[in-house]
Design an enzyme around this catalytic site. Structure first.
Site, PDB file in Angstrom:
ATOM      1  N   HIS A   7       4.412  14.635 -38.055  1.00 37.12           N
ATOM      2  CA  HIS A   7       3.556  15.727 -37.545  1.00 37.12           C
ATOM      3  C   HIS A   7       4.360  16.993 -37.277  1.00 37.12           C
ATOM      4  O   HIS A   7       5.579  16.950 -37.135  1.00 37.12           O
ATOM      5  CB  HIS A   7       2.796  15.317 -36.279  1.00 37.12           C
ATOM      6  N   HIS A  79       7.800  21.571 -32.425  1.00 34.41           N
ATOM      7  CA  HIS A  79       8.761  20.630 -33.042  1.00 34.41           C
ATOM      8  C   HIS A  79       8.197  20.035 -34.327  1.00 34.41           C
ATOM      9  O   HIS A  79       6.998  20.112 -34.590  1.00 34.41           O
ATOM     10  CB  HIS A  79       9.170  19.515 -32.065  1.00 34.41           C
ATOM     11  N   GLU A 130      11.875  15.770 -33.610  1.00 32.35           N
ATOM     12  CA  GLU A 130      11.492  14.482 -33.035  1.00 32.35           C
ATOM     13  C   GLU A 130      11.628  13.443 -34.133  1.00 32.35           C
ATOM     14  O   GLU A 130      11.215  13.683 -35.284  1.00 32.35           O
ATOM     15  CB  GLU A 130      10.044  14.527 -32.537  1.00 32.35           C
TER      16      GLU A 130
HETATM   17  C1  LIG Z   1       3.852  12.249 -26.353  1.00 27.67           C
HETATM   18  C2  LIG Z   1       5.062  12.416 -27.099  1.00 27.67           C
HETATM   19  C3  LIG Z   1       4.795  13.390 -28.190  1.00 27.67           C
HETATM   20  C4  LIG Z   1       4.893  12.668 -29.525  1.00 27.67           C
HETATM   21  O1  LIG Z   1       4.796  13.327 -30.571  1.00 27.67           O
HETATM   22  O2  LIG Z   1       5.007  11.418 -29.489  1.00 27.67           O
HETATM   23  C5  LIG Z   1       5.727  14.560 -28.135  1.00 27.67           C
HETATM   24  O3  LIG Z   1       6.092  15.160 -29.111  1.00 27.67           O
HETATM   25  S1  LIG Z   1       6.250  15.034 -26.552  1.00 27.67           S
HETATM   26  C6  LIG Z   1       6.945  16.666 -26.838  1.00 27.67           C
HETATM   27  C7  LIG Z   1       7.468  17.216 -25.541  1.00 27.67           C
HETATM   28  N1  LIG Z   1       8.782  16.675 -25.242  1.00 27.67           N
HETATM   29  C8  LIG Z   1       9.899  17.312 -25.624  1.00 27.67           C
HETATM   30  O4  LIG Z   1       9.866  18.370 -26.220  1.00 27.67           O
HETATM   31  C9  LIG Z   1      11.200  16.623 -25.260  1.00 27.67           C
HETATM   32  C10 LIG Z   1      12.395  17.333 -25.877  1.00 27.67           C
HETATM   33  N2  LIG Z   1      12.443  18.716 -25.456  1.00 27.67           N
HETATM   34  C11 LIG Z   1      13.310  19.118 -24.474  1.00 27.67           C
HETATM   35  O5  LIG Z   1      14.061  18.336 -23.898  1.00 27.67           O
HETATM   36  C12 LIG Z   1      13.269  20.591 -24.120  1.00 27.67           C
HETATM   37  O6  LIG Z   1      12.068  21.153 -24.618  1.00 27.67           O
HETATM   38  C13 LIG Z   1      14.465  21.401 -24.723  1.00 27.67           C
HETATM   39  C14 LIG Z   1      15.768  20.858 -24.145  1.00 27.67           C
HETATM   40  C15 LIG Z   1      14.483  21.312 -26.224  1.00 27.67           C
HETATM   41  C16 LIG Z   1      14.299  22.845 -24.332  1.00 27.67           C
HETATM   42  O7  LIG Z   1      14.031  22.883 -22.961  1.00 27.67           O
HETATM   43  P1  LIG Z   1      13.889  24.303 -22.237  1.00 27.67           P
HETATM   44  O8  LIG Z   1      12.968  25.188 -23.018  1.00 27.67           O
HETATM   45  O9  LIG Z   1      13.554  24.076 -20.805  1.00 27.67           O
HETATM   46  O10 LIG Z   1      15.373  24.792 -22.309  1.00 27.67           O
HETATM   47  P2  LIG Z   1      15.936  26.211 -22.552  1.00 27.67           P
HETATM   48  O11 LIG Z   1      14.944  27.254 -22.210  1.00 27.67           O
HETATM   49  O12 LIG Z   1      17.276  26.201 -21.892  1.00 27.67           O
HETATM   50  O13 LIG Z   1      16.141  26.213 -24.144  1.00 27.67           O
HETATM   51  C17 LIG Z   1      17.440  26.013 -24.671  1.00 27.67           C
HETATM   52  C18 LIG Z   1      17.461  26.780 -25.980  1.00 27.67           C
HETATM   53  O14 LIG Z   1      16.609  26.087 -26.906  1.00 27.67           O
HETATM   54  C19 LIG Z   1      15.575  26.970 -27.323  1.00 27.67           C
HETATM   55  N3  LIG Z   1      14.370  26.160 -27.450  1.00 27.67           N
HETATM   56  C20 LIG Z   1      13.658  25.580 -26.456  1.00 27.67           C
HETATM   57  N4  LIG Z   1      12.607  24.886 -26.973  1.00 27.67           N
HETATM   58  C21 LIG Z   1      12.678  25.059 -28.308  1.00 27.67           C
HETATM   59  C22 LIG Z   1      11.878  24.617 -29.411  1.00 27.67           C
HETATM   60  N5  LIG Z   1      10.787  23.860 -29.199  1.00 27.67           N
HETATM   61  N6  LIG Z   1      12.231  24.972 -30.661  1.00 27.67           N
HETATM   62  C23 LIG Z   1      13.330  25.747 -30.866  1.00 27.67           C
HETATM   63  N7  LIG Z   1      14.158  26.213 -29.877  1.00 27.67           N
HETATM   64  C24 LIG Z   1      13.806  25.872 -28.627  1.00 27.67           C
HETATM   65  C25 LIG Z   1      15.441  28.035 -26.257  1.00 27.67           C
HETATM   66  O15 LIG Z   1      14.909  29.197 -26.825  1.00 27.67           O
HETATM   67  C26 LIG Z   1      16.890  28.186 -25.853  1.00 27.67           C
HETATM   68  O16 LIG Z   1      17.543  28.949 -26.835  1.00 27.67           O
HETATM   69  P3  LIG Z   1      18.321  30.294 -26.408  1.00 27.67           P
HETATM   70  O17 LIG Z   1      18.817  30.879 -27.691  1.00 27.67           O
HETATM   71  O18 LIG Z   1      19.420  29.824 -25.469  1.00 27.67           O
HETATM   72  O19 LIG Z   1      17.279  31.153 -25.698  1.00 27.67           O
HETATM   73 CO    CO Z   2       5.592  15.096 -31.199  1.00 30.32          CO
END
Ligand SMILES: CC[C@H](C(=O)O)C(=O)SCCNC(=O)CCNC(=O)[C@H](O)C(C)(C)COP(=O)(O)OP(=O)(O)OC[C@H]1O[C@@H](n2cnc3c(N)ncnc32)[C@H](O)[C@@H]1OP(=O)(O)O
Ligand code: CO
Length: 134
Positions: A7, A79, A130
């Site tokens: 997805h 993602h 993911e």
């Molecule tokens: C029910 C489950 C379901 C499934 O399909 O089964 C799911 O998919 S659940 C989906 C939700 N869960 C997650 O996303 C878990 C993994 N994600 C994380 O741990 C956080 O989202 C993380 C660590 C990727 C980012 O967290 P956060 O935004 O709080 O951190 P920062 O703001 O410090 O970001 C760091 C850096 O990464 C860039 N960033 C954040 N999110 C994304 C993204 N989705 N795609 C690309 N880049 C991303 C953010 O802009 C920061 O970059 P910087 O250059 O430092 O500004």
């Molecule tokens: Co997902």
């Protein structure tokens, strides 16, 4: 290592509105909302002939997507989910190659009842990845 595209996820502030956009304006088949508390999201799936779109909104007070939705109030691609034959072997290989596996590194059960892991976007061309056990 990676197989089928399971997805593409779009994170939004208002899942009801996004569902209406996909089910109404785009005429797609959309599932009922499903709270996945351990992942801090509420999700719906848009069924397409060749893959799925996951629409998700933050759930609870420590959702991992809260920051993303705040930065992207109109929503945004969050993602990509690829299927892997063996999620543990994939994890170990990726870690050995220096990739950052998010969380405690142990797969958690995702929205499809299968183990999932997440890989840091900065290690994968700026896209949050993911992995889901096929
Ligand atoms: C029910 C489950 C379901 C499934 O399909 O089964 C799911 O998919 S659940 C989906 C939700 N869960 C997650 O996303 C878990 C993994 N994600 C994380 O741990 C956080 O989202 C993380 C660590 C990727 C980012 O967290 P956060 O935004 O709080 O951190 P920062 O703001 O410090 O970001 C760091 C850096 O990464 C860039 N960033 C954040 N999110 C994304 C993204 N989705 N795609 C690309 N880049 C991303 C953010 O802009 C920061 O970059 P910087 O250059 O430092 O500004
Ligand atoms: Co997902």
């Amino acid at each position: 290592m990676i197989g089928r595209l399971n997805h593409v996820a779009i994170a939004v502030a208002d899942l009801g509105k996004a569902t209406q956009t996909y089910a109404g304006t785009l005429g797609a088949k959309v599932s009922k909302p499903h709270i996945v508390a351990e992942h801090g999201v509420t999700v719906v799936f848009v069924e397409l002939p060749n893959t799925k779109i996951e629409l998700l909104e933050p759930y609870g007070d420590s959702s991992p997507i809260a920051g993303f939705v705040e930065k992207n109030p109109a929503g945004g691609i969050h993602h990509l989910c690829y299927e892997v034959e063996d999620i543990f072997a994939a994890r170990d290989r990726l870690k050995a190659e220096g990739a950052r596996v998010l969380g405690d590194g142990e797969p958690k059960i995702g929205a499809h009842g299968k183990p999932v892991l997440f890989l840091h976007p900065k290690d994968f061309c700026g896209a949050l990845i993911e992995l889901e056990q096929a």
